[in-house]
Write a protein that holds these residues in place. Structure first.
Motif, PDB file in Angstrom:
ATOM      1  N   UNK A   1      40.414   7.050  44.904  1.00 51.25           N
ATOM      2  CA  UNK A   1      41.302   8.880  44.047  1.00 51.25           C
ATOM      3  C   UNK A   1      41.543   9.619  45.397  1.00 51.25           C
ATOM      4  N   UNK A   2      41.000  10.156  46.315  1.00 49.22           N
ATOM      5  CA  UNK A   2      40.986  11.167  47.696  1.00 49.22           C
ATOM      6  C   UNK A   2      42.402  11.386  47.908  1.00 49.22           C
TER       7      UNK A   2
ATOM      8  N   UNK B   1      38.187   5.657  52.748  1.00 50.81           N
ATOM      9  CA  UNK B   1      37.827   6.507  52.066  1.00 50.81           C
ATOM     10  C   UNK B   1      37.566   7.881  51.826  1.00 50.81           C
ATOM     11  N   UNK B   2      38.829   8.724  51.949  1.00 49.25           N
ATOM     12  CA  UNK B   2      38.427   9.719  51.882  1.00 49.25           C
ATOM     13  C   UNK B   2      39.457  11.008  51.385  1.00 49.25           C
ATOM     14  N   UNK B   3      39.588  12.134  51.370  1.00 48.88           N
ATOM     15  CA  UNK B   3      40.435  13.263  50.304  1.00 48.88           C
ATOM     16  C   UNK B   3      41.174  12.584  51.906  1.00 48.88           C
ATOM     17  N   UNK B   4      43.026  12.958  50.866  1.00 53.49           N
ATOM     18  CA  UNK B   4      44.675  13.004  51.363  1.00 53.49           C
ATOM     19  C   UNK B   4      44.866  13.579  52.939  1.00 53.49           C
ATOM     20  N   UNK B   5      43.929  15.104  53.413  1.00 50.25           N
ATOM     21  CA  UNK B   5      44.296  15.465  53.248  1.00 50.25           C
ATOM     22  C   UNK B   5      44.010  14.907  55.508  1.00 50.25           C
ATOM     23  N   UNK B   6      43.282  13.968  55.449  1.00 53.63           N
ATOM     24  CA  UNK B   6      42.515  13.710  56.248  1.00 53.63           C
ATOM     25  C   UNK B   6      43.127  12.361  56.854  1.00 53.63           C
ATOM     26  N   UNK B   7      43.514  12.067  55.472  1.00 57.48           N
ATOM     27  CA  UNK B   7      44.683  11.010  55.624  1.00 57.48           C
ATOM     28  C   UNK B   7      45.431  10.768  56.235  1.00 57.48           C
ATOM     29  N   UNK B   8      46.456  12.016  55.633  1.00 54.78           N
ATOM     30  CA  UNK B   8      47.391  12.524  55.910  1.00 54.78           C
ATOM     31  C   UNK B   8      47.665  12.322  58.068  1.00 54.78           C
ATOM     32  N   UNK B   9      46.509  12.279  58.416  1.00 56.95           N
ATOM     33  CA  UNK B   9      46.567  12.507  59.413  1.00 56.95           C
ATOM     34  C   UNK B   9      46.718  11.651  60.619  1.00 56.95           C
ATOM     35  N   UNK B  10      45.534  10.946  59.590  1.00 57.02           N
ATOM     36  CA  UNK B  10      45.929   8.844  59.962  1.00 57.02           C
ATOM     37  C   UNK B  10      47.504   7.762  60.528  1.00 57.02           C
ATOM     38  N   UNK B  11      46.828   8.714  58.936  1.00 58.81           N
ATOM     39  CA  UNK B  11      48.802   7.738  59.050  1.00 58.81           C
ATOM     40  C   UNK B  11      49.796   8.339  60.023  1.00 58.81           C
ATOM     41  N   UNK B  12      49.798   9.672  60.036  1.00 64.82           N
ATOM     42  CA  UNK B  12      50.765  10.068  60.703  1.00 64.82           C
ATOM     43  C   UNK B  12      50.865   9.493  62.727  1.00 64.82           C
ATOM     44  N   UNK B  13      49.070   9.473  62.812  1.00 63.11           N
ATOM     45  CA  UNK B  13      48.882   9.800  64.087  1.00 63.11           C
ATOM     46  C   UNK B  13      48.939   8.000  64.468  1.00 63.11           C
ATOM     47  N   UNK B  14      49.083   7.307  62.824  1.00 61.38           N
ATOM     48  CA  UNK B  14      48.951   5.825  63.626  1.00 61.38           C
ATOM     49  C   UNK B  14      50.032   5.103  63.360  1.00 61.38           C
ATOM     50  N   UNK B  15      51.081   5.984  63.247  1.00 63.63           N
ATOM     51  CA  UNK B  15      52.815   5.395  63.608  1.00 63.63           C
ATOM     52  C   UNK B  15      52.850   5.873  65.042  1.00 63.63           C
ATOM     53  N   UNK B  16      52.843   7.060  65.136  1.00 64.34           N
ATOM     54  CA  UNK B  16      52.894   7.216  66.582  1.00 64.34           C
ATOM     55  C   UNK B  16      52.018   6.735  67.666  1.00 64.34           C
ATOM     56  N   UNK B  17      51.460   6.126  67.239  1.00 65.11           N
ATOM     57  CA  UNK B  17      50.985   5.084  68.178  1.00 65.11           C
ATOM     58  C   UNK B  17      51.233   3.675  68.233  1.00 65.11           C
ATOM     59  N   UNK B  18      52.266   3.120  66.357  1.00 65.33           N
ATOM     60  CA  UNK B  18      52.717   2.414  66.478  1.00 65.33           C
ATOM     61  C   UNK B  18      52.467   0.710  66.143  1.00 65.33           C
ATOM     62  N   UNK B  19      51.241   1.796  65.373  1.00 66.87           N
ATOM     63  CA  UNK B  19      50.123   0.596  64.438  1.00 66.87           C
ATOM     64  C   UNK B  19      49.915   0.732  62.974  1.00 66.87           C
ATOM     65  N   UNK B  20      51.029  -0.019  62.320  1.00 70.34           N
ATOM     66  CA  UNK B  20      51.090  -0.153  61.027  1.00 70.34           C
ATOM     67  C   UNK B  20      49.786  -0.937  60.379  1.00 70.34           C
ATOM     68  N   UNK B  21      49.311  -1.843  60.169  1.00 72.61           N
ATOM     69  CA  UNK B  21      48.360  -1.698  59.409  1.00 72.61           C
ATOM     70  C   UNK B  21      48.573  -2.214  57.460  1.00 72.61           C
TER      71      UNK B  21
END
Lengths: 383, 350
Positions: free
Chosen positions: A255-256, A229-249
């Motif tokens: 709407x943010x 539940x956040x705006x996309x700027x932080x979400x984009x970082x989470x997606x990038x870092x999770x992919x580096x960590x090999x986590x794909x839930x």
């Protein structure tokens, strides 16, 4: 040199004075158009939202004025996402002779201006200020967007109904009203629906670049779905870092999250499969939506986000309500206020953010959220 | 009286009082006549709050000579404690002006206490170090209020940090809701209250400056070693200026917050501290009248420039630079000295 400076200074001051007069002079102009005002952040950190609303409202006003018949005179003022500046901007609009208001774009400033519009008896329909405090206890404040809490509970319902996951993680921003509002109702609804929240982690302003701890916590607790539940700027970082960590839930946003595909420098392939609950889909085949998106793109060179769509709908909803109520532009703001309070709860409105929207008399809107999933770089409606 | 008038500092303070009273009378009469725009009317209380912020910071920066970059933190303490008091006492004190006064006193006391606590480590530092540490304290206060939850119910006040663990009873009300700040505030701040607060603060500052303590504070500013050598306790007098300044900022914060229906901790960030510092530098270090005028002008200016739409803040910045250059020009000072007789002698003390 000093002389030049002094002269320059004097010139600037004089221009300032003239500009001050200039803006207030047309206040007495024609009584053929409704004076529609709004405030939003046109500069500063949240400028993207304010400008989207301003641009879309301009398009809607242009379209309506071109149709003949009912006319709007739009004025939008900068509030820099600050309650104090928003009240200043609102007062400027009041001096201009605003009759109906678009409230403020962001929640906290809108909470401040809604207290003013309530006291001054000026009707306000905010496109995007989603906190409950904006409308609660005020009979003439209406919203075009969902309230934050309803987004949280709708998301939890959706996840449970579809059986997307039984173990969920939430990462939220604990110094942000928007994020917190959604988080609280999500967690409450999730426990009712039998979802297990296995990981609950937070971040805050200034601490929003490294998410390795939050991601590791979700991963080690075996979360199948992560709610963001956040705006996309932080979400984009989470997606990038999770992919580096090999986590794909399964990633689930609200709407943010809208806007993540147009973020510069973000690898959109990382957003594949992200689900989000948003009332607006810019890729929709709907005729009205397609026309709006096309026009917005032509004029401003970007795809309109959900804030823009809400603003576009606000202006059209006003048109419909004013026509239905038999109002005319020479009425005072107070008369229009009484008419709008009566009309809004009785009408049903079709716009780009939903079909058959209705308002309850407490000012909240009821419309069906659309769940989208990102596939091949675009939103696809989950039916 | 004549003797008093001859005294330069006394004359200066009287001019300042007269200016404030005159401004108040003029503005009130315009407002009463209905000739005032709502945009100006809406700014009267914030202007008062910023004026108090500016003169209180001027006490620290101008009189005591310490650069503080965390003044908005004290405003924040005053805003949150004062508003909490105002809400908690809503039923106990139905009279709004009285409640406003009580709230401002509470805000000032808490900000003063915080000022004292912060002063203990901070005032051991000098110059740049002190500036940075005050900046850090401003940020700490901001994060505390972003994570503080205060609720009230029949059993009294409940306080918790990080998450809402107040467990209020059904009739309870969550007053401070962490990042959401305080909402649903009854707006009881008035221009008259702001005006009285300015006068009280000016009275305190002028009397402090002209007292034995004030001279000690300025002696420390001018030469710390010399002051210590004659037996002036550096920490005590610096602390005196710092705590008084913090308390005034707290009262200003309460006044400011009670003028809006909502307040959040992020409002009182580093930018607000710098804004107040700009007022002080703009008006002249140690010059209270200058601070008052600067705070009022610089609060109104961005609103007056709304006609420029997108270029508004750019023009604001340009005007700021030009005015700074112009007011520091020797030619203009000479011109002023010729226009205003008796000003020349002041020109030397800067």
């Amino acid at each position: 040199m000093k002389k030049i400076l002094c002269i320059l200074l004097a010139v600037v001051m004089v221009i300032g004075l003239l500009a001050g007069c200039g803006s207030s002079a047309p206040a007495t102009s024609s009584a053929t158009a409704y004076k529609l005002g709004g405030t939003g952040p046109l500069t500063g950190v949240a400028a993207i939202y304010g400008n989207a609303v301003k641009n879309a409202a301009e398009i809607a006003v242009e379209e309506i004025n071109a149709m003949g018949g009912l006319q709007f005179d739009l004025r939008f003022e900068d509030d820099t996402h600050d309650a104090e500046k928003a009240v200043n901007a609102y007062n400027t609009l009041k001096d201009w002779g605003m009759q109906i208001s678009l409230g403020s774009v962001t929640s906290k400033p809108c909470e401040a201006t809604s207290a003013e519009t309530y006291a001054d008896r000026i009707f306000a329909l905010t496109p995007s200020a989603s906190s409950v405090a904006v409308v609660s206890g005020k009979d003439n404040q209406f919203q075009m967007c969902f309230t934050d809490p309803s987004q949280g509970s709708l998301s939890a319902e959706f996840i449970a109904d579809r059986g997307l996951a039984s173990k969920v993680a939430v990462i939220w921003k604990n110094d942000d009203v928007y994020s917190k509002g959604i988080y609280e109702t999500f967690v409450a609804a999730a426990s009712e629906m039998g979802l297990e929240v296995v990981s609950d982690t937070t971040f805050a302003d200034g601490n929003d670049k490294d998410f390795s701890v939050q991601i590791a916590d979700a991963q080690s607790n075996g979360a199948e779905l992560v709610f963001l539940p956040m705006y996309y700027d932080a979400a984009s970082l989470i997606l990038t870092q999770a992919s580096t960590a090999g986590y794909s839930p399964i990633w689930f946003g609200v709407d943010g999250m809208d806007g993540i595909l147009t973020l510069e420098g973000f690898d959109t392939s990382l957003a594949e499969g992200v689900m989000l609950l948003t009332p607006f889909n810019a890729d929709s085949e709907d005729e009205k939506t397609a026309a709006f998106v096309k026009k917005y793109q032509e004029k401003f060179g970007e795809i309109p986000n959900q804030f823009a769509a809400d603003a576009y709908d606000c202006v059209y909803a006003y048109k419909k309500a004013l026509e239905a109520a038999g109002a005319n532009p020479s009425m005072s703001a107070q008369e229009l206020n009484d008419l709008m309070i009566k009309t809004f709860p009785t009408m049903s409105f079709d716009g780009v953010t939903g079909i058959g929207m209705t308002w309850s008399s407490d000012g909240t809107v009821s419309k069906r959220p659309m769940a989208n999933v990102i596939q091949n770089g675009t939103y696809v409606l989950l039916s | 009286m004549k003797k008093l008038w001859k005294n330069k500092t006394t004359r200066k303070s009287f001019v300042t009082y007269a200016f404030v009273v005159l401004a108040y009378v003029i503005l009130q009469s315009i407002a009463a006549g209905g000739g005032m725009k709502s945009s100006l009317k809406g700014m009267l209380v914030p202007i008062c709050a910023y004026v108090v912020m500016a003169i209180s910071l001027n006490l620290v920066v101008g009189i005591s000579g310490e650069l503080s970059l965390g003044h908005a933190g004290f405003m924040s303490v005053g805003a949150f404690t004062g508003v909490t008091a105002a809400i908690a006492l809503q039923n106990a004190i139905p009279n709004a002006p009285l409640r406003l006064v009580v709230a401002m006193v509470v805000g000032a006391v808490f900000a003063g206490i915080v000022g004292f606590l912060i002063g203990i480590p901070v005032l051991r530092l000098k110059g740049d170090y002190l500036a940075i540490v005050t900046l850090a304290f401003g940020e700490i206060i901001k994060s505390i209020f972003n994570n503080l939850y205060v609720g009230m119910d029949g059993k009294g006040l409940h306080i918790s940090l990080l998450e809402d663990k107040t467990h209020l009873m059904e009739d309870g009300r969550l007053i401070i809701a962490g990042p959401m700040g305080i909402g649903g505030i009854q707006k009881i701040a008035t221009f008259t209250a702001g005006f009285i607060l300015i006068l009280v603060c000016l009275f305190v500052i002028f009397n402090l400056v002209n007292s034995r303590s004030g001279r000690a504070i300025m002696a420390i500013r001018d030469n710390r070693i010399a002051a210590e050598s004659v037996g002036i306790s550096v920490t005590k007098y610096k602390m005196m200026a710092f705590v008084i300044s913090a308390a005034m900022a707290g009262a200003a914060g309460t006044l400011f917050a009670l003028n809006y229906s909502t307040v959040v901790a992020n409002k009182f960030d580093f930018n607000t501290s710098i804004l107040v510092l700009v007022f002080v530098v703009f008006g002249g270090l140690g010059n209270m009248l200058g601070s008052i005028i600067a705070a009022a002008v610089l609060t109104v200016l961005p609103e007056a420039l709304r006609g420029f739409a997108t270029y508004r803040m750019l023009i604001y910045a340009i005007v700021l630079v030009l005015v700074m250059l112009a007011t520091n020009s020797p030619r203009l000072k000479a011109l002023l000295a010729r226009l205003v007789p008796g000003r020349k002698e002041e020109g030397t003390d800067g």
